[in-house]
Design a protein around this motif. Structure first.
Motif, short mmCIF file in Angstrom:
data_model
loop_
_atom_site.label_atom_id
_atom_site.label_comp_id
_atom_site.label_asym_id
_atom_site.label_seq_id
_atom_site.Cartn_x
_atom_site.Cartn_y
_atom_site.Cartn_z
N PHE A 125 0.89 -1.38 -0.37
CA PHE A 125 0.32 0.03 0.25
C PHE A 125 0.86 1.15 0.14
O PHE A 125 1.95 1.09 0.18
CB PHE A 125 -0.60 0.27 1.31
N PRO A 126 0.28 2.54 -0.64
CA PRO A 126 0.96 3.91 -0.39
C PRO A 126 1.77 3.83 1.29
O PRO A 126 0.32 4.78 1.70
CB PRO A 126 0.61 4.58 -1.97
N MET A 127 2.48 3.92 1.19
CA MET A 127 2.93 4.28 2.78
C MET A 127 3.73 5.72 2.53
O MET A 127 3.83 6.40 1.92
CB MET A 127 3.92 3.28 3.46
N THR A 128 3.20 6.01 4.51
CA THR A 128 3.27 8.05 4.56
C THR A 128 4.00 8.26 5.83
O THR A 128 4.36 7.29 6.38
CB THR A 128 2.12 8.94 4.44
N PHE A 129 4.12 9.71 6.25
CA PHE A 129 5.05 9.51 7.69
C PHE A 129 3.84 9.48 8.64
O PHE A 129 4.12 9.89 9.64
CB PHE A 129 6.03 10.43 7.41
N ASP A 130 3.04 9.74 8.40
CA ASP A 130 1.69 10.04 8.83
C ASP A 130 0.98 8.15 9.58
O ASP A 130 0.74 7.86 8.92
CB ASP A 130 0.03 9.65 8.57
N VAL A 131 1.11 7.92 11.15
CA VAL A 131 1.10 6.53 11.31
C VAL A 131 -0.12 6.38 11.60
O VAL A 131 -0.79 5.22 10.80
CB VAL A 131 1.73 5.91 12.65
N THR A 132 -0.82 7.34 11.76
CA THR A 132 -2.26 7.06 12.12
C THR A 132 -2.74 6.48 11.00
O THR A 132 -4.03 5.58 10.34
CB THR A 132 -3.12 8.25 12.61
N GLU A 133 -2.33 7.22 9.68
CA GLU A 133 -2.94 7.22 8.32
C GLU A 133 -2.98 5.85 7.27
O GLU A 133 -3.26 5.00 6.81
CB GLU A 133 -2.18 8.09 6.68
N ASN A 134 -1.42 5.05 8.44
CA ASN A 134 -0.74 3.73 7.60
C ASN A 134 -1.72 2.87 8.51
O ASN A 134 -2.15 2.16 7.76
CB ASN A 134 1.15 3.76 7.95
N LEU A 135 -1.55 2.64 9.70
CA LEU A 135 -2.27 1.89 10.31
C LEU A 135 -4.59 1.86 9.59
O LEU A 135 -4.38 1.01 10.06
CB LEU A 135 -2.83 2.48 11.72
N HIS A 136 -5.13 2.87 8.97
CA HIS A 136 -6.23 3.29 8.65
C HIS A 136 -5.69 1.75 7.39
O HIS A 136 -7.00 1.41 7.35
CB HIS A 136 -6.46 4.65 8.44
N ARG A 137 -4.68 2.00 6.54
CA ARG A 137 -4.42 2.00 5.40
C ARG A 137 -4.67 -0.01 5.42
O ARG A 137 -5.15 -1.00 5.25
CB ARG A 137 -3.91 2.03 4.68
N MET A 138 -3.78 -0.18 6.81
CA MET A 138 -3.59 -1.98 6.92
C MET A 138 -4.57 -2.44 7.72
O MET A 138 -5.40 -3.71 6.94
CB MET A 138 -2.47 -2.02 7.94
N VAL A 139 -5.54 -1.74 8.61
CA VAL A 139 -6.65 -2.06 9.28
C VAL A 139 -7.55 -2.35 8.32
O VAL A 139 -8.55 -3.43 7.97
CB VAL A 139 -7.67 -1.61 10.23
N GLU A 140 -7.64 -1.12 6.85
CA GLU A 140 -9.16 -1.71 5.81
C GLU A 140 -8.85 -2.70 4.69
O GLU A 140 -9.55 -4.25 4.68
CB GLU A 140 -8.54 -0.30 5.00
N LEU A 141 -6.97 -3.38 4.68
CA LEU A 141 -6.82 -4.55 3.98
C LEU A 141 -6.92 -5.47 4.56
O LEU A 141 -7.97 -6.69 3.94
CB LEU A 141 -5.18 -4.05 4.01
N LEU A 142 -6.37 -5.83 5.81
CA LEU A 142 -7.09 -6.55 7.04
C LEU A 142 -8.57 -6.91 7.08
O LEU A 142 -8.85 -8.26 6.97
CB LEU A 142 -6.15 -6.47 8.30
N SER A 186 5.25 2.74 10.39
CA SER A 186 5.91 3.89 11.19
C SER A 186 6.16 4.58 9.59
O SER A 186 6.81 5.80 10.19
CB SER A 186 7.66 3.48 12.13
N GLY A 187 6.56 4.43 8.47
CA GLY A 187 7.06 4.88 7.25
C GLY A 187 8.46 4.86 7.46
O GLY A 187 9.25 4.00 8.24
N TYR A 188 8.83 4.97 6.81
CA TYR A 188 10.58 5.13 5.88
C TYR A 188 11.45 5.98 5.13
O TYR A 188 10.15 5.94 3.56
CB TYR A 188 10.45 3.24 5.74
N SER A 189 12.60 6.13 5.55
CA SER A 189 13.10 6.70 3.68
C SER A 189 14.79 6.48 3.81
O SER A 189 14.96 6.81 5.21
CB SER A 189 12.69 8.13 4.23
N ASP A 190 14.89 6.58 2.64
CA ASP A 190 16.77 7.24 3.00
C ASP A 190 17.74 7.33 3.44
O ASP A 190 18.22 7.23 3.76
CB ASP A 190 16.92 6.12 1.20
#
Length: 260
Positions: free
Chosen positions: A10-27, A44-48
């Protein structure tokens, strides 16, 4: 034994709440007993650019893991999720196994990326997680991103009894090298005769595809997409074998032997 594997980029962001929402939707779209795999640092999000660590809200990540574990228990799912977290020793790049029975396992990335070194603490164990499924136990090993480049770790885990490798990564940009990473994934599956479920972040430009590969090296599914999706396939542990591993010339490769 057969098991259902779901790759969930899924398209990850640096917003933990948004990432969590997307993962719960998929689950919530998964079925009981599914083994669900998210990308590296998916919560948590990630970057180089390693400065991203300073922006991580540790409490949000902790609460997010708890929420995902509740969903795993309620829906009877086996969930693999990534997060960067800080403990008493420092920052770590971690993969969590959230069991439907309430247990929680963790793998600390052992072979850190170049930009992670000096900032993150490397792990010192290569665990195997035992997933209790209706037909039996599925033995799962986790490897993260750069660890695809180190086949020795994969061989050790295969010899220790892993049936399936969960490969979680965050590799974007520089899509010229996608064939290289794709080839590595196929090699890790075929040389060890193990299943490999690889999940990258959804992004317009990806250096590594999301794939499921069988123990002979055949690709069961593959995607490179900027959109969230669920890739479901069945794995059969009867296809796992030590045929090639048992034929290694250990007399030539053991410590102390010298090439001429």
């Amino acid at each position: 034994m057969k098991a259902s594997i779901v790759g969930a980029p899924f398209p990850m962001t640096f917003d933990v709440t948004e990432n969590l929402h997307r993962m719960v939707e998929l689950l919530n779209q998964c079925e009981a007993h599914d083994v669900v795999v998210f990308p590296e640092a998916s919560l948590s999000g990630y970057s180089d650019d390693i400065t991203f660590l300073a922006g991580i809200d540790q409490q949000q990540v902790s609460d997010g893991l708890d929420t995902l574990h509740v969903v795993a228990r309620e829906r009877n799912l086996h969930v693999f999720v990534g997060a960067c977290r800080e403990d008493e020793r420092g920052w770590r790049n971690q993969a969590y196994y959230l069991a439907p029975t309430g247990e929680r396992g963790v793998y600390n990335k052992a072979n850190l990326a170049t930009h992670e070194r000096g900032h993150l603490i490397p792990g010192d164990r290569l665990p195997i997680f035992h997933l209790k499924l209706p037909e039996g136990t599925l033995r799962v090993a986790v490897q993260l991103c750069r660890e695809l480049r180190f086949p020795g770790q994969w061989r050790v885990l295969s010899e220790a009894g892993a049936d399936l490798f969960v490969y979680m990564t965050h590799l974007i940009e520089d899509e010229r090298h996608r064939p290289v990473w794709r080839s590595h994934l196929i090699s890790r599956a075929a040389e060890n005769q193990r299943w490999v479920a690889a999940v990258n972040v959804a992004h317009p430009v990806q250096r590594c595809p999301s794939m499921l590969i069988d123990p002979s090296g055949l690709v069961i599914y593959e995607t490179v997409s900027e959109h969230a999706c669920r890739m479901r396939a069945e794995v059969d542990t009867n296809a796992v074998s030590n045929w090639y591993l048992s034929q290694r010339r250990t007399d030539l490769t053991r410590r102390g032997n010298r090439a001429e």
